[in-house]
Enzyme design. Structure first.
Site, PDB file in Angstrom:
ATOM      1  N   HIS A   1      -9.764   1.645   4.547  1.00  0.00           N
ATOM      2  CA  HIS A   1      -8.502   1.809   5.280  1.00  0.00           C
ATOM      3  C   HIS A   1      -8.743   2.780   6.441  1.00  0.00           C
ATOM      4  O   HIS A   1      -9.514   3.736   6.309  1.00  0.00           O
ATOM      5  CB  HIS A   1      -7.412   2.339   4.342  1.00  0.00           C
ATOM      6  CG  HIS A   1      -6.053   2.308   4.967  1.00  0.00           C
ATOM      7  ND1 HIS A   1      -5.644   3.259   5.868  1.00  0.00           N
ATOM      8  CD2 HIS A   1      -5.038   1.416   4.864  1.00  0.00           C
ATOM      9  CE1 HIS A   1      -4.417   2.951   6.282  1.00  0.00           C
ATOM     10  NE2 HIS A   1      -4.029   1.840   5.689  1.00  0.00           N
TER      11      HIS A   1
ATOM     12  N   GLU B   1      -5.971  -4.493  10.414  1.00  0.00           N
ATOM     13  CA  GLU B   1      -4.943  -3.478  10.613  1.00  0.00           C
ATOM     14  C   GLU B   1      -5.236  -2.717  11.902  1.00  0.00           C
ATOM     15  O   GLU B   1      -6.014  -1.746  11.884  1.00  0.00           O
ATOM     16  CB  GLU B   1      -4.912  -2.498   9.435  1.00  0.00           C
ATOM     17  CG  GLU B   1      -4.559  -3.134   8.108  1.00  0.00           C
ATOM     18  CD  GLU B   1      -3.882  -2.146   7.159  1.00  0.00           C
ATOM     19  OE1 GLU B   1      -2.848  -2.506   6.604  1.00  0.00           O
ATOM     20  OE2 GLU B   1      -4.375  -1.021   7.012  1.00  0.00           O
TER      21      GLU B   1
ATOM     22  N   GLY C   1       2.020   2.503  10.627  1.00  0.00           N
ATOM     23  CA  GLY C   1       3.007   3.565  10.456  1.00  0.00           C
ATOM     24  C   GLY C   1       3.690   3.970  11.751  1.00  0.00           C
ATOM     25  O   GLY C   1       4.367   4.993  11.807  1.00  0.00           O
TER      26      GLY C   1
ATOM     27  N   GLU D   1      -7.124   5.165   7.504  1.00  0.00           N
ATOM     28  CA  GLU D   1      -6.870   6.574   7.187  1.00  0.00           C
ATOM     29  C   GLU D   1      -8.080   7.184   6.484  1.00  0.00           C
ATOM     30  O   GLU D   1      -8.355   8.373   6.646  1.00  0.00           O
ATOM     31  CB  GLU D   1      -5.588   6.699   6.336  1.00  0.00           C
ATOM     32  CG  GLU D   1      -4.345   6.463   7.200  1.00  0.00           C
ATOM     33  CD  GLU D   1      -3.153   5.871   6.474  1.00  0.00           C
ATOM     34  OE1 GLU D   1      -3.121   5.869   5.234  1.00  0.00           O
ATOM     35  OE2 GLU D   1      -2.225   5.391   7.168  1.00  0.00           O
TER      36      GLU D   1
ATOM     37  N   SER E   1       2.831  -1.897  10.314  1.00  0.00           N
ATOM     38  CA  SER E   1       4.271  -1.995  10.560  1.00  0.00           C
ATOM     39  C   SER E   1       4.837  -3.382  10.285  1.00  0.00           C
ATOM     40  O   SER E   1       5.770  -3.820  10.958  1.00  0.00           O
ATOM     41  CB  SER E   1       4.615  -1.540  11.989  1.00  0.00           C
ATOM     42  OG  SER E   1       4.225  -0.189  12.169  1.00  0.00           O
TER      43      SER E   1
ATOM     44  N   ASN F   1       0.880  -1.172   0.000  1.00  0.00           N
ATOM     45  CA  ASN F   1       0.000   0.000   0.000  1.00  0.00           C
ATOM     46  C   ASN F   1       0.914   1.217   0.000  1.00  0.00           C
ATOM     47  O   ASN F   1       1.459   1.584   1.040  1.00  0.00           O
ATOM     48  CB  ASN F   1      -0.895  -0.022   1.256  1.00  0.00           C
ATOM     49  CG  ASN F   1      -1.719   1.247   1.398  1.00  0.00           C
ATOM     50  OD1 ASN F   1      -1.776   2.066   0.476  1.00  0.00           O
ATOM     51  ND2 ASN F   1      -2.351   1.420   2.554  1.00  0.00           N
TER      52      ASN F   1
ATOM     53  N   LYS G   1       0.206   4.209  -0.339  1.00  0.00           N
ATOM     54  CA  LYS G   1      -0.427   5.437   0.173  1.00  0.00           C
ATOM     55  C   LYS G   1      -0.119   6.592  -0.797  1.00  0.00           C
ATOM     56  O   LYS G   1       0.030   6.340  -1.986  1.00  0.00           O
ATOM     57  CB  LYS G   1       0.016   5.722   1.607  1.00  0.00           C
ATOM     58  CG  LYS G   1      -0.171   4.487   2.503  1.00  0.00           C
ATOM     59  CD  LYS G   1      -0.092   4.757   3.946  1.00  0.00           C
ATOM     60  CE  LYS G   1      -0.256   3.428   4.701  1.00  0.00           C
ATOM     61  NZ  LYS G   1      -0.324   3.606   6.135  1.00  0.00           N
TER      62      LYS G   1
HETATM   63  P1  PGA Z   1       2.403   0.419   7.581  1.00  0.00           P
HETATM   64  O1  PGA Z   1       0.988   0.639   6.879  1.00  0.00           O
HETATM   65  O2  PGA Z   1       2.925  -0.900   7.070  1.00  0.00           O
HETATM   66  O3  PGA Z   1       3.244   1.583   7.143  1.00  0.00           O
HETATM   67  O4  PGA Z   1       2.169   0.397   9.048  1.00  0.00           O
HETATM   68  C1  PGA Z   1       0.106  -0.402   6.656  1.00  0.00           C
HETATM   69  C2  PGA Z   1      -1.166   0.128   6.062  1.00  0.00           C
HETATM   70  O5  PGA Z   1      -1.617   1.202   6.489  1.00  0.00           O
HETATM   71  O6  PGA Z   1      -1.763  -0.492   5.152  1.00  0.00           O
END
Ligand code: PGA
Length: 247
Positions: free
Chosen positions: A94, A165, A171, A96, A209, A9, A11
Site C-alpha cells: 500500500h 491506487e 483519502g 502508505e 476515494s 481497507n 486502515k
Molecule cells: P480511500 O483509500 O478510499 O480512503 O481513498 C483507499 C486506500 O488507500 O486503499
C-alpha cells in the site's frame, strides 16, 4: 465473467464495539451481493472479525504481512499466522507503507511471494504520486512496481490481486476519472498478459476515494474488476452501496 471483488481497507481505524456494528451491518446488507466482499482489518481484530463473519460470505483480509516466515522479527506478523486465522487476503505495498515505512518494490514483491506460499492472496498495490503523474511518469512507475512483483513471482502471478491506487486520489476525495483509471488498468492488464497465460483470472481493483457516488462508473470500465475502498468502507451504508454497484 469473473465476479468482481470489493475489499474494504479499514486502515488503522476501528474498535471492538464499532467493528461489531459495522461487520454485522455489512453482512446483513450483502446477502444479495453479486461480488466477493472482503474487509481488511487491523491485525488485532482479525480474530474478532473472523468470529463475526462465521456462516456468512464475507472474507477477511490483513493490511500487511511480513516478508519473513518466522523468527526474530519483533512486531511482524507472518503469512502462516494470517492463514491460521482464516485470512484470505493481505494487502501488500500500500502506498502508505511504501511512503511511511520505506517499502521498496523488491520488498513488496517478496511479501507477495511469502503470502502466496502460505495460501494468502496478496492484494498488490501500485500507483503513482501526483508529481509522477504531472511529470508524465505514470506508466513508467506502475509498470516498474508491477514488474518487480512479476519477476519475483513467476507463473504464480496469476494468483494475485492487483490494486491500482493513484497516490493523489487516496483519502483526498479526488478520484481518478473512470477514463484515467481504465487507461492504467489496461496497461497493467497488458503487462500481466505478457507474463502469464492465466492473466484473465487476475482481479484488477481501483482504489482512491471510491465512494457510493462514483463506484458504478468506475466499475463499469472493462478492465476494472473491483475496488479497494478506504474511507467509505468504514460506513456500512456507503460500503454496501459500492458492493451493490459491483455486478
Ligand atoms: P480511500 O483509500 O478510499 O480512503 O481513498 C483507499 C486506500 O488507500 O486503499
Amino acid at each position: 465473467m469473473k465476479k468482481k471483488l470489493i475489499a474494504g481497507n479499514w486502515k488503522m481505524n476501528g474498535d471492538l464495539a464499532a467493528n461489531d456494528a459495522l461487520v454485522r451491518a455489512v453482512i446483513a446488507g450483502m446477502k444479495d451481493a453479486a461480488c466477493t466482499v472482503a474487509v481488511c482489518v487491523p491485525a488485532p481484530y482479525l480474530a474478532q472479525v473472523q468470529m463475526l463473519r462465521t456462516g456468512s460470505a464475507l472474507e477477511v483480509g490483513a493490511q500487511d504481512v511480513s516478508q519473513h516466515e518466522r523468527g526474530a522479527y519483533t512486531g511482524e506478523v507472518s503469512a502462516a499466522m494470517l492463514k491460521e486465522f482464516g485470512v484470505r487476503y493481505a494487502i501488500v505495498g500500500h502506498s502508505e507503507r511504501r511512503q511511511y515505512h520505506g517499502e521498496t518494490d523488491a520488498l513488496v514483491a517478496e511479501k507477495a511471494r511469502v503470502a502466496l506460499a502460505a495460501g494468502v492472496t496478496p492484494i498488490v498495490c501500485v500507483g503513482e504520486t501526483l508529481a509522477e503523474r504531472e511529470g508524465g511518469k505514470t506508466e513508467e512507475v506502475v509498470k516498474r512496481q508491477m514488474a518487480a512483483v512479476i519477476h519475483t513471482n513467476g507463473h504464480c502471478i496469476s494468483e494475485i490481486v492487483v490494486a491500482y491506487e493513484p497516490v493523489w486520489a487516496i483519502g483526498t476525495g479526488r478520484t481518478a476519472t473512470p477514463e484515467q483509471a481504465q487507461q492504467v488498468h489496461a496497461l497493467l492488464r497488458a503487462q500481466l498478459k505478457a507474463a502469464t497465460e492465466h492473466s484473465g483470472r487476475i482481479h484488477l481493483l481501483y482504489g482512491g476515494s471510491m465512494n457510493a457516488a462514483n463506484a458504478a462508473a468506475l466499475l463499469a470500465q472493462p478492465d476494472i474488476d473491483g475496488g479497494l475502498v478506504g474511507g467509505a468502507s468504514l460506513k456500512a451504508a456507503d460500503f454496501l452501496q459500492i458492493v451493490g454497484a459491483a455486478r
